[in-house]
Design a protein around this motif. Structure first.
Motif, PDB file in Angstrom:
ATOM      1  N   ALA A 162       0.848  -1.193   0.000  1.00 41.45           N
ATOM      2  CA  ALA A 162       0.000   0.000   0.000  1.00 41.45           C
ATOM      3  C   ALA A 162       0.881   1.240   0.000  1.00 41.45           C
ATOM      4  CB  ALA A 162      -0.926   0.002   1.217  1.00 41.45           C
ATOM      5  N   VAL A 163       0.365   2.291  -0.613  1.00 41.18           N
ATOM      6  CA  VAL A 163       1.063   3.583  -0.669  1.00 41.18           C
ATOM      7  C   VAL A 163       0.120   4.644  -0.135  1.00 41.18           C
ATOM      8  CG1 VAL A 163       1.995   5.382  -2.177  1.00 41.18           C
ATOM      9  CG2 VAL A 163       2.527   3.011  -2.646  1.00 41.18           C
ATOM     10  N   VAL A 164       0.631   5.523   0.701  1.00 43.10           N
ATOM     11  CA  VAL A 164      -0.193   6.629   1.195  1.00 43.10           C
ATOM     12  C   VAL A 164       0.678   7.882   1.285  1.00 43.10           C
ATOM     13  CG1 VAL A 164       0.217   6.212   3.667  1.00 43.10           C
ATOM     14  CG2 VAL A 164      -1.916   7.281   2.944  1.00 43.10           C
ATOM     15  N   VAL A 165       0.085   9.026   0.952  1.00 43.82           N
ATOM     16  CA  VAL A 165       0.779  10.294   1.161  1.00 43.82           C
ATOM     17  C   VAL A 165       0.824  10.534   2.657  1.00 43.82           C
ATOM     18  CG1 VAL A 165       0.738  12.784   0.714  1.00 43.82           C
ATOM     19  CG2 VAL A 165      -0.030  11.190  -1.047  1.00 43.82           C
ATOM     20  N   LYS A 166       1.989  10.937   3.146  1.00 43.18           N
ATOM     21  CA  LYS A 166       2.160  11.100   4.598  1.00 43.18           C
ATOM     22  C   LYS A 166       1.076  12.015   5.164  1.00 43.18           C
ATOM     23  CE  LYS A 166       5.556  12.459   8.088  1.00 43.18           C
ATOM     24  NZ  LYS A 166       6.841  13.154   8.337  1.00 43.18           N
ATOM     25  N   ASP A 167       0.428  11.564   6.238  1.00 41.89           N
ATOM     26  CA  ASP A 167      -0.623  12.309   6.933  1.00 41.89           C
ATOM     27  C   ASP A 167      -1.834  12.604   6.051  1.00 41.89           C
ATOM     28  OD1 ASP A 167       1.044  12.365   9.163  1.00 41.89           O
ATOM     29  OD2 ASP A 167       1.993  14.229   8.513  1.00 41.89           O
ATOM     30  N   ASP A 168      -1.999  11.849   4.966  1.00 39.19           N
ATOM     31  CA  ASP A 168      -3.142  12.101   4.100  1.00 39.19           C
ATOM     32  C   ASP A 168      -4.150  10.965   4.246  1.00 39.19           C
ATOM     33  OD1 ASP A 168      -3.342  13.292   0.642  1.00 39.19           O
ATOM     34  OD2 ASP A 168      -4.752  13.375   2.301  1.00 39.19           O
ATOM     35  N   LYS A 169      -5.255  11.079   3.526  1.00 36.08           N
ATOM     36  CA  LYS A 169      -6.343  10.115   3.637  1.00 36.08           C
ATOM     37  C   LYS A 169      -6.526   9.331   2.347  1.00 36.08           C
ATOM     38  CE  LYS A 169      -8.603  13.566   6.511  1.00 36.08           C
ATOM     39  NZ  LYS A 169      -9.708  14.554   6.554  1.00 36.08           N
ATOM     40  N   PHE A 170      -5.599   9.463   1.404  1.00 36.66           N
ATOM     41  CA  PHE A 170      -5.698   8.804   0.106  1.00 36.66           C
ATOM     42  C   PHE A 170      -4.702   7.656   0.063  1.00 36.66           C
ATOM     43  CE2 PHE A 170      -5.559   7.933  -4.315  1.00 36.66           C
ATOM     44  CZ  PHE A 170      -6.670   8.517  -4.919  1.00 36.66           C
ATOM     45  N   CYS A 171      -5.228   6.443   0.002  1.00 38.33           N
ATOM     46  CA  CYS A 171      -4.382   5.245   0.036  1.00 38.33           C
ATOM     47  C   CYS A 171      -4.571   4.443  -1.244  1.00 38.33           C
ATOM     48  CB  CYS A 171      -4.765   4.391   1.253  1.00 38.33           C
ATOM     49  SG  CYS A 171      -3.899   2.809   1.370  1.00 38.33           S
TER      50      CYS A 171
END
Length: 633
Positions: free
Chosen positions: A97-106
C-alpha cells in the motif's frame, strides 16, 4: 497530455512525501517474502525510483532489524514498522500500500501500487518514457481488477501464491509443476493480438515468403544492427516479432516495413495472414506484467533446478525467462536486488505425449467455456420458477417521500457538480435520496460506512457531509474517479472521509454499513460478500445484470432454492433479459430483475440476514431501480 496524467499532476502539487508499505514474512535465498514485496522492490530498482519512503511491515511478532538483509532491497533505504503503527487507513488494506504522509488517500494492492510507482517515476522525470511504456498500449496493463480479469488474477495473485506454495512444499515429495505455471506456459503459446497487428502480420507474411525463396531469415542481420552493442546479449532476434519488440524497447519506434508490400501481400485476406508469436508475457511488448512475473518464475526455476527437475515441459517459459534478461535494465535491477538470474539452455518442445500429463490445467483455472449466447426469452424460466412457488417479491418502500434538501446543500455535495446533464443530475439526486434515507435509518454515531465501487463519490460524499459523526470510506479501482471525489471532499473540508484506490479484495477492514450505488454485474455480489463477512448491514442498488457470469469466486444461481430449480444457463437468461434498458420495456424485465435479486437476497438470508428488495422512488430515477436493504439477524 494524457488526462489521467494531467489529473495526477494536479494532485501532486503538494509534493508531500509518499510512504510505501510492504509486508515482510521471511527471507528465502535471494528474495523477501511474500513475493509481492520482492516484486515491488524489483520494480523500484528497475525504475531507479527513490521517490518513496519504504517500510517493511513484519507479519510475525519476532522480527528484528537483523532479519532484513539490506542488499535484498537494492540501494533503497528501508525501515521496519509494526502493523499497529501503520496509518489507520492502511490498516484496513492488504499490503502493498502507498499513502501520502498524513493524508487520507491510500492505494492498495500489487497492480495499483506498481502502476502508481511507474506513473510517479515518469512524472518526476518525463525523459523516462521507457518506464511509462511498461503500462502498455493505452496505459491499461494490469488495470482491470483481478476479480474480473483472468490475466490480472494470474499475474497478481495466482502465480505468486503458486510459487510460494511450491517453495514451501516438501522437496522429498516429487512436486508437480503448479497448474498456474502451466497456464502461463500455455498462454505464451497463444496467438498475439495487438492494435496494429494487421500491418505486422503482413510484414511477417512477406518475410516468410522471402525466407522461403532464399532459404535464410530475412531479418537476421538487420535486426542485430538495430540493437545497441552490449545492451542485448548473445541471442539476437531471429523473427519479425523479436525485431518489433526490441526496436520498441531501444528506440521507442516500431521498425519500418522490410520494404514496400508486394501486391499479393496487400490482397491477402486478414484471416489468411500468419499469426504473431509471443515475445513477452502480454504479447510483443515488454510491460509491467513481465516485471511482476520475473521474480516469481525466477524463484520457481531456481527451486526446480535445485530439485533436479527437467524443464522440458516449459520451453516457452524458459525462452521468455532468457529473453526478459536481454531487456536493458533488467540485469542491473536484478543485481541491485541480489537476484542471481539463471542462464538456461535453449529447450526444444517436448513430444506431445510427454506433455499431456504434465500440461493439463484444472477446470477451475480455465475460462468458463459454457455457451455465453443464451437464446430465447425468459418466460419458460419464469414459468418454471412460478410452478415451484417462486415469484419476484418487492417490499413496500419504508420512506417513499424522504428527500434531501438539495437546494440548501453546497454545490460540491450535489452530483450535478461536473459535466453531468441537468436531467441526469436530477435522477442521480433521486437515487441518492433512496440510499441515504436507508443508511440514515441504520447508522449510529461512530459507525464506519464503506461506499464500495464509489466512482466519483456521489454516495460517500453526501453521507460524510450529512453524518459528521460517522467515518466514511470510499473504495474505487479507477484512480481518476477517486481523485475527483477527493477534490470535492477537499472543497467541502470534510475530515471524516478516507479514499482507497484498490480492488475490493484488498480491503480487509471491519465496518458497520456497506453501500453501493449501481455496482456493476458481479460487483454487487462481491459487495454483498464483503458485508456478510464483516456482519455489516448493507444498502445496495445492483446494475448491469447482463454482465453477471460465473467467476472463480462466484457461481450462479447463488441460493440453494434457485440452484435446485434452475441451471446456470437458465439463470443467465434471466440476467440477460433483466439488463434491457429500452424506453418501452416489457413487464417481464422488472420481474427478471426481481428474480435475480431474490436469488441474491435468499443467499444472504441463508447466512442469517434479513433482506428486503425495494423499488426506488420514483421508479423513473433509473431503469435499474432495485435496492437491497440487508441487516444481520
Amino acid at each position: 497530455m494524457h488526462p489521467e496524467l494531467h489529473l495526477r499532476k494536479k494532485m501532486k502539487d503538494n509534493v508531500a512525501e509518499e510512504h510505501l508499505y510492504l509486508a515482510f514474512s521471511h527471507q528465502y535465498r535471494d528474495s523477501i517474502f511474500p513475493l509481492h514485496t520482492s516484486i515491488s522492490l524489483f520494480l523500484l530498482s528497475y525504475c531507479d525510483c527513490k521517490l518513496f519512503k519504504v517500510f517493511l511491515v513484519p507479519t510475525g511478532e519476532d522480527v528484528g532489524d537483523q532479519c532484513v538483509t539490506k542488499n535484498l532491497a537494492g540501494d533503497l533505504d528501508v525501515h521496519l514498522i509494526s502493523r499497529c503503527q501503520l496509518p489507520v487507513v492502511v490498516q484496513s488494506c492488504s499490503l502493498p500500500a502507498v499513502v501520502v504522509k498524513d493524508d487520507k488517500f491510500c492505494r492498495a494492492g500489487l497492480s495499483v501500487v506498481l502502476r502508481h510507482i511507474i506513473q510517479k517515476t515518469f512524472e518526476a522525470d518525463p525523459s523516462k518514457k521507457d518506464v511509462l511504456a511498461l503500462l502498455g498500449f493505452k496505459k491499461t496493463c494490469l488495470k482491470a481488477c483481478a476479480e474480473v480479469s483472468q490475466w490480472t488474477r494470474l499475474c497478481e495473485i495466482s502465480i505468486p501464491l503458486a510459487v510460494e506454495r511450491f517453495l514451501t512444499g516438501s522437496p522429498e515429495h516429487c512436486q508437480a509443476i503448479p497448474p498456474d505455471i502451466l497456464l502461463f506456459e500455455r498462454k505464451l503459446g497463444e496467438p498475439v493480438r495487438v492494435h496494429n497487428d494487421d500491418k505486422i502480420r503482413r510484414q511477417k507474411l512477406q518475410q516468410q515468403k522471402a525466407g522461403a525463396k532464399t532459404g535464410v531469415p530475412v531479418l537476421g542481420e538487420e535486426a542485430t544492427e538495430e540493437l545497441k552493442p552490449g545492451e542485448v546479449h548473445e541471442h539476437p532476434p531471429s523473427s519479425l516479432e523479436l525485431s518489433v519488440a526490441f526496436s520498441k524497447l531501444l528506440t521507442q519506434e516500431a521498425p519500418d516495413a522490410i520494404n514496400r508490400e508486394a501486391p499479393h501481400i496487400r490482397r491477402t485476406k486478414t484471416s489468411d495472414l500468419p499469426l504473431l508469436d509471443h515475445v513477452f508475457a502480454e504479447g510483443l511488448y515488454f510491460t509491467v506484467a513481465d516485471l511482476v512475473l520475473l521474480p516469481c518464475i525466477h524463484q520457481f526455476l531456481v527451486s526446480s533446478k535445485k530439485q533436479g527437475k527437467n524443464l522440458v515441459n516449459l520451453p516457452l517459459i524458459s525462452s521468455w525467462y532468457r529473453r526478459v534478461q536481454e531487456v536493458p535494465g533488467v540485469k542491473k535491477a536484478a543485481g541491485k536486488c541480489n537476484m542471481e538470474l539463471l542462464q538456461l539452455p535453449e529447450l526444444m518442445t517436448a513430444p506431445k505425449e510427454q506433455l499431456q500429463d504434465s500440461a493439463s490445467v484444472p477446470d477451475e483455472l480455465e475460462e468458463d467455456n459454457e455457451d455465453s449466447h443464451f437464446i430465447g426469452g425468459p418466460r419458460p424460466t419464469m414459468t418454471k420458477l412460478m410452478e415451484n412457488g417462486i415469484e419476484a417479491k418487492f417490499s413496500p418502500h419504508p420512506y417513499p417521500s424522504w428527500t434531501l434538501d438539495w437546494t440548501s446543500l453546497p454545490s460540491a455535495v450535489s452530483p450535478g457538480e461536473g459535466k453531468m446533464s441537468r436531467d441526469r443530475a436530477l435522477r442521480k439526486q433521486q437515487q441518492l435520496n433512496n440510499l441515504v434515507a436507508a443508511v440514515t435509518k441504520l447508522a449510529k454515531p461512530g459507525d464506519l460506512i464503506v461506499d464500495f465501487c464509489s466512482g466519483g463519490g456521489h454516495v460517500g460524499i453526501v453521507l460524510a457531509y450529512m453524518m459528521p459523526s460517522c467515518q466514511v470510506v470510499l473504495i474505487e479501482n479507477k484512480e481518476l474517479s477517486l481523485i475527483r471525489a477527493k477534490d470535492r471532499s477537499d472543497e467541502l473540508g470534510l475530515n471524516n472521509i478516507w479514499f482507497i484506490q484498490a480492488n475490493l479484495d484488498y480491503f480487509i477492514g471491519t465496518f458497520n454499513i456497506g453501500v453501493a450505488l449501481h455496482a456493476c454485474g458481479v460487483a454487487t455480489d462481491m459487495v454483498i460478500e464483503h458485508c456478510l463477512r464483516a456482519r455489516a448491514a448493507f444498502v445496495i442498488s445492483p446494475c448491469c445484470y447482463g454482465f453477471i457470469q460465473n467467476t472463480v469466486k462466484f457461481k450462479y444461481p447463488r441460493s440453494h432454492q434457485f440452484k435446485e430449480i434452475l441451471s446456470y444457463k437458465e439463470h443467465m437468461i434471466l440476467c440477460r433479459f433483466a439488463d434491457q434498458t429500452a424506453v418501452q420495456l416489457p413487464p417481464e424485465r422488472k420481474q427478471c430483475m426481481g428474480l435475480v435479486d431474490l436469488d441474491r437476497a435468499w443467499a444472504a438470508e441463508e447466512r442469517n440476514y434479513s433482506v428486503q428488495i425495494i423499488s426506488m422512488e420514483p421508479e423513473s430515477c433509473s431503469p435499474k431501480n432495485n435496492m437491497f436493504v440487508g441487516i444481520p439477524t
